[in-house]
Motif scaffolding. Structure first.
Motif, PDB file in Angstrom:
ATOM      1  N   PRO A  39       1.685   2.419  -5.548  1.00  0.00           N
ATOM      2  CA  PRO A  39       1.192   1.787  -4.322  1.00  0.00           C
ATOM      3  C   PRO A  39      -0.047   2.525  -3.826  1.00  0.00           C
ATOM      4  O   PRO A  39      -0.116   3.749  -3.878  1.00  0.00           O
ATOM      5  CB  PRO A  39       2.361   1.956  -3.349  1.00  0.00           C
ATOM      6  CG  PRO A  39       3.064   3.181  -3.817  1.00  0.00           C
ATOM      7  CD  PRO A  39       2.880   3.253  -5.319  1.00  0.00           C
ATOM      8  N   GLU A  40      -1.002   1.770  -3.346  1.00  0.00           N
ATOM      9  CA  GLU A  40      -2.265   2.357  -2.889  1.00  0.00           C
ATOM     10  C   GLU A  40      -2.014   3.495  -1.907  1.00  0.00           C
ATOM     11  O   GLU A  40      -1.215   3.393  -0.993  1.00  0.00           O
ATOM     12  CB  GLU A  40      -3.111   1.278  -2.206  1.00  0.00           C
ATOM     13  CG  GLU A  40      -4.454   1.780  -1.701  1.00  0.00           C
ATOM     14  CD  GLU A  40      -5.280   0.682  -1.073  1.00  0.00           C
ATOM     15  OE1 GLU A  40      -6.409   0.962  -0.626  1.00  0.00           O
ATOM     16  OE2 GLU A  40      -4.806  -0.466  -1.030  1.00  0.00           O
ATOM     17  N   GLY A  41      -2.749   4.594  -2.110  1.00  0.00           N
ATOM     18  CA  GLY A  41      -2.583   5.726  -1.211  1.00  0.00           C
ATOM     19  C   GLY A  41      -3.254   6.965  -1.745  1.00  0.00           C
ATOM     20  O   GLY A  41      -3.521   7.089  -2.948  1.00  0.00           O
ATOM     21  N   GLY A  42      -3.577   7.897  -0.839  1.00  0.00           N
ATOM     22  CA  GLY A  42      -4.175   9.165  -1.246  1.00  0.00           C
ATOM     23  C   GLY A  42      -5.559   9.016  -1.855  1.00  0.00           C
ATOM     24  O   GLY A  42      -6.004   9.877  -2.605  1.00  0.00           O
ATOM     25  N   GLY A  43      -6.230   7.926  -1.541  1.00  0.00           N
ATOM     26  CA  GLY A  43      -7.552   7.704  -2.107  1.00  0.00           C
ATOM     27  C   GLY A  43      -7.542   7.016  -3.455  1.00  0.00           C
ATOM     28  O   GLY A  43      -8.605   6.785  -4.042  1.00  0.00           O
ATOM     29  N   GLN A  44      -6.364   6.685  -3.964  1.00  0.00           N
ATOM     30  CA  GLN A  44      -6.255   6.018  -5.264  1.00  0.00           C
ATOM     31  C   GLN A  44      -5.855   4.558  -5.062  1.00  0.00           C
ATOM     32  O   GLN A  44      -4.903   4.266  -4.341  1.00  0.00           O
ATOM     33  CB  GLN A  44      -5.220   6.721  -6.142  1.00  0.00           C
ATOM     34  CG  GLN A  44      -5.099   6.118  -7.540  1.00  0.00           C
ATOM     35  CD  GLN A  44      -4.125   6.892  -8.423  1.00  0.00           C
ATOM     36  OE1 GLN A  44      -3.848   8.055  -8.174  1.00  0.00           O
ATOM     37  NE2 GLN A  44      -3.617   6.248  -9.459  1.00  0.00           N
ATOM     38  N   PRO A  45      -6.564   3.609  -5.710  1.00  0.00           N
ATOM     39  CA  PRO A  45      -6.195   2.189  -5.590  1.00  0.00           C
ATOM     40  C   PRO A  45      -4.826   1.925  -6.202  1.00  0.00           C
ATOM     41  O   PRO A  45      -4.331   2.697  -7.023  1.00  0.00           O
ATOM     42  CB  PRO A  45      -7.301   1.462  -6.375  1.00  0.00           C
ATOM     43  CG  PRO A  45      -8.420   2.439  -6.483  1.00  0.00           C
ATOM     44  CD  PRO A  45      -7.784   3.789  -6.526  1.00  0.00           C
ATOM     45  N   CYS A  46      -4.222   0.817  -5.816  1.00  0.00           N
ATOM     46  CA  CYS A  46      -2.904   0.462  -6.357  1.00  0.00           C
ATOM     47  C   CYS A  46      -3.015   0.021  -7.808  1.00  0.00           C
ATOM     48  O   CYS A  46      -4.081  -0.358  -8.291  1.00  0.00           O
ATOM     49  CB  CYS A  46      -2.276  -0.657  -5.524  1.00  0.00           C
ATOM     50  SG  CYS A  46      -3.030  -2.274  -5.761  1.00  0.00           S
ATOM     51  N   ASP A  47      -1.873   0.056  -8.482  1.00  0.00           N
ATOM     52  CA  ASP A  47      -1.797  -0.459  -9.854  1.00  0.00           C
ATOM     53  C   ASP A  47      -1.741  -1.976  -9.848  1.00  0.00           C
ATOM     54  O   ASP A  47      -1.320  -2.604  -8.879  1.00  0.00           O
ATOM     55  CB  ASP A  47      -0.519   0.061 -10.541  1.00  0.00           C
ATOM     56  CG  ASP A  47      -0.670   1.482 -11.045  1.00  0.00           C
ATOM     57  OD1 ASP A  47      -1.811   1.924 -11.247  1.00  0.00           O
ATOM     58  OD2 ASP A  47       0.370   2.142 -11.212  1.00  0.00           O
TER      59      ASP A  47
END
Length: 393
Positions: A39-47
């Motif tokens: 799940p999107e978070g921490g600056g990383q897009p979701c899968d």
């Protein structure tokens, strides 16, 4: 909650059960017991990925749950609570985001450790350090701590700044050996060798911060391929190799500027000649129409109107391309009653936006290919087609 994708970032498939599937705008929100889709978070897009035969292109975290959105117009829900399903992650997207994310951790840590200011030389130093750590296959470890674990307060880990308020349960700490330890919810490589390479592209300096543009792993190779392809095309267009591209482009720019100056001078002279030719006619025409393709910087229209001394003549001048784009400008000059009658109509036909008052009407237009319709409108207005001058340039 620590999701399956965070326990093992390299896991590509996972069987789990549906907890909730409810209707949402444009589809269904689905919650599972666990998930391999980040799940999107921490600056990383979701899968992105699939659950059974359903496509998932949005996953967000709400408290301890990951909510998967499945786009669907069907009235029947794709899943019911208790269904066992197989989740599959879009691995190409995941690995790309994972390497960029781990690369960002590495770059930030080396910046914090090495730099007092950002200069091209220091950027080069950071890039070399990062790539040496990659070449050394420096280990990356992920450890899970309970929220009250004393280790979280040690100097080994960063403070929990920026931690979302709805985070509950265990916390993950990502450690790059001998570089840094940092709390993070994102997916990470197992060692820096999996990043392949890092390339720093540049820095945008803003108040109290620097934004570093970088590429990691596969993006470096794709950028190299893109640059090489462009280089090959330029070799052909400029008739010279990469080492001479800059000099050849500068020479080309100089030639273009010189040509533009000459063209502008000739266009201005032609405007004067055309206007004086009309001035010398024993019987001035009722209207004069001329279209030019000199470009938006041309002074032809202004010079023509300043030179022409025909207060009784309706002048319709246009400039621009009559191809598919059809964008350009028009200027009308004449008796106030003719301007009031023809200006808005011509502007509508050419799909333009303009205004006029008294003896002048100006407009930006978008459909110059309709000029023939405007020319007919003008000739009809003045009753006799032959009692005017229509010139196309």
């Amino acid at each position: 909650m620590v999701f399956k994708c965070q326990e093992d970032s390299f896991l590509q498939e996972f069987k789990t059960k549906v907890v909730l599937c409810e209707k949402s705008k444009g589809g269904y929100n689905v919650v599972f017991e666990d998930t391999v889709l980040f799940p999107e978070g921490g600056g990383q897009p979701c899968d992105h990925g699939q659950v059974g035969d359903q496509v998932v292109k949005s996953v967000i975290r709400k408290g301890p749950q990951a909510v998967h959105f499945i786009e669907s117009n069907a009235e029947t829900a794709p899943f019911t609570a208790g269904d066992e399903v197989l989740q599959r992650v879009d691995w190409v997207r995941r690995f790309d985001h994972m390497t960029q994310h781990s690369g960002q951790h590495l770059i930030t840590a080396i910046f914090d450790r090495e730099l007092n200011d950002v200069t091209p030389e220091q950027l080069d130093t950071v890039e070399k350090i990062c790539n040496q750590l990659i070449a050394d296959c420096t280990p990356v470890r992920v450890k899970v701590y309970e929220a009250d674990d004393p280790a979280l307060k040690s100097n080994v880990t960063r403070a929990t700044r920026g931690l979302p308020d709805d985070v509950a349960g265990p916390l993950r700490v990502v450690t790059i050996e001998n570089v840094e330890s940092n709390m993070c919810c994102g997916t990470h490589v197992r060692n820096l060798g999996q990043l392949q390479a890092i390339k720093l592209l540049g820095v945008d300096k803003a108040k109290n911060k620097c934004l570093v543009h970088f590429l990691v792993g596969g993006r470096v190779l794709r950028k190299l391929t893109e640059c090489y392809s462009r280089e090959v095309q330029l070799n052909s267009l400029l008739n010279g190799g990469p080492a001479s591209h800059i000099d050849l482009v500068k020479k080309l720019q100089s030639t273009v500027r010189s040509t533009q100056r000459i063209t502008k001078k000739l266009s201005n002279e032609l405007a004067t000649v055309e206007a004086e030719r009309l001035n010398q006619l024993q019987e001035p025409p009722k209207y004069f129409v001329q279209h030019r393709c000199d470009g938006p910087d041309s002074d032809f229209i202004n010079i023509f109107l300043r030179t022409a001394k025909l207060p009784e003549c309706f002048v319709f001048l246009s400039n621009g391309e009559t191809d598919n784009t059809g964008k350009g400008q028009i200027v009308l000059q004449g008796k106030p009653e003719d301007i009031a009658e023809l200006g808005p109509k011509i502007c509508t036909i050419l799909e333009g936006k303009g205004n006029g008052k008294g003896t002048r009407f100006n407009a930006k237009v978008n459909k110059l290919k309709n000029l023939p319709l405007c020319e007919k409108l003008v000739s009809d207005h003045f009753s006799f087609v032959g009692n005017g001058v229509n010139v196309k340039k």
